[in-house]
Scaffold this motif. Structure first.
Motif, mmCIF file in Angstrom:
data_model
loop_
_atom_site.group_PDB
_atom_site.id
_atom_site.type_symbol
_atom_site.label_atom_id
_atom_site.label_comp_id
_atom_site.label_asym_id
_atom_site.label_seq_id
_atom_site.Cartn_x
_atom_site.Cartn_y
_atom_site.Cartn_z
ATOM 1 N N UNK A 1 -2.683 9.877 36.900
ATOM 2 C CA UNK A 1 -3.957 10.593 36.912
ATOM 3 C C UNK A 1 -4.043 11.595 35.758
ATOM 4 N N UNK A 2 -3.098 11.519 34.818
ATOM 5 C CA UNK A 2 -3.077 12.360 33.616
ATOM 6 C C UNK A 2 -3.111 13.849 33.938
ATOM 7 N N UNK B 1 7.522 19.634 32.588
ATOM 8 C CA UNK B 1 8.945 19.663 32.966
ATOM 9 C C UNK B 1 9.857 18.926 32.000
ATOM 10 N N UNK B 2 9.303 18.197 31.044
ATOM 11 C CA UNK B 2 10.144 17.425 30.119
ATOM 12 C C UNK B 2 10.843 18.361 29.132
ATOM 13 N N UNK B 3 12.178 18.422 29.192
ATOM 14 C CA UNK B 3 12.904 19.351 28.312
ATOM 15 C C UNK B 3 12.934 18.912 26.849
ATOM 16 N N UNK B 4 12.613 17.674 26.581
ATOM 17 C CA UNK B 4 12.670 17.149 25.218
ATOM 18 C C UNK B 4 11.298 16.989 24.564
ATOM 19 N N UNK B 5 10.242 17.294 25.296
ATOM 20 C CA UNK B 5 8.901 17.121 24.747
ATOM 21 C C UNK B 5 8.580 15.669 24.452
ATOM 22 N N UNK B 6 9.090 14.783 25.297
ATOM 23 C CA UNK B 6 8.959 13.348 25.061
ATOM 24 C C UNK B 6 7.716 12.730 25.683
ATOM 25 N N UNK B 7 6.902 13.538 26.348
ATOM 26 C CA UNK B 7 5.743 12.989 27.050
ATOM 27 C C UNK B 7 4.464 13.619 26.514
ATOM 28 N N UNK B 8 3.486 12.766 26.251
ATOM 29 C CA UNK B 8 2.149 13.216 25.895
ATOM 30 C C UNK B 8 1.179 12.613 26.896
ATOM 31 N N UNK B 9 0.024 13.247 27.025
ATOM 32 C CA UNK B 9 -0.971 12.754 27.976
ATOM 33 C C UNK B 9 -2.310 12.603 27.279
ATOM 34 N N UNK B 10 -2.876 11.422 27.419
ATOM 35 C CA UNK B 10 -4.242 11.137 26.995
ATOM 36 C C UNK B 10 -4.957 10.652 28.238
#
Length: 54
Positions: free
Chosen positions: A10-11, A18-27
């Motif tokens: 649901x973006x 919570x991602x410690x590595x900044x590996x997630x983006x949301x569109x």
């Protein structure tokens, strides 16, 4: 590696926070950058819509 189940996402951005590595983006849905992901699983337990699976 965690994978996004696009039909469930649901973006909301909870995984990004919570991602410690900044590996997630949301569109329109969340996207995990496999090159940055360290497979910690933080996003899996945080997702309120169960849209991330291992």
């Amino acid at each position: 590696m965690p994978k996004i189940v696009a039909d469930n996402c649901v973006a909301c951005g909870a995984c990004v926070d919570v991602c410690p590595e900044g590996a997630i983006t949301v569109g329109d849905v969340a996207v995990i950058d496999d090159a940055k992901c360290v497979d910690c699983g933080a996003c899996i337990s945080e997702c309120p819509s169960e849209a991330i699976e291992n």
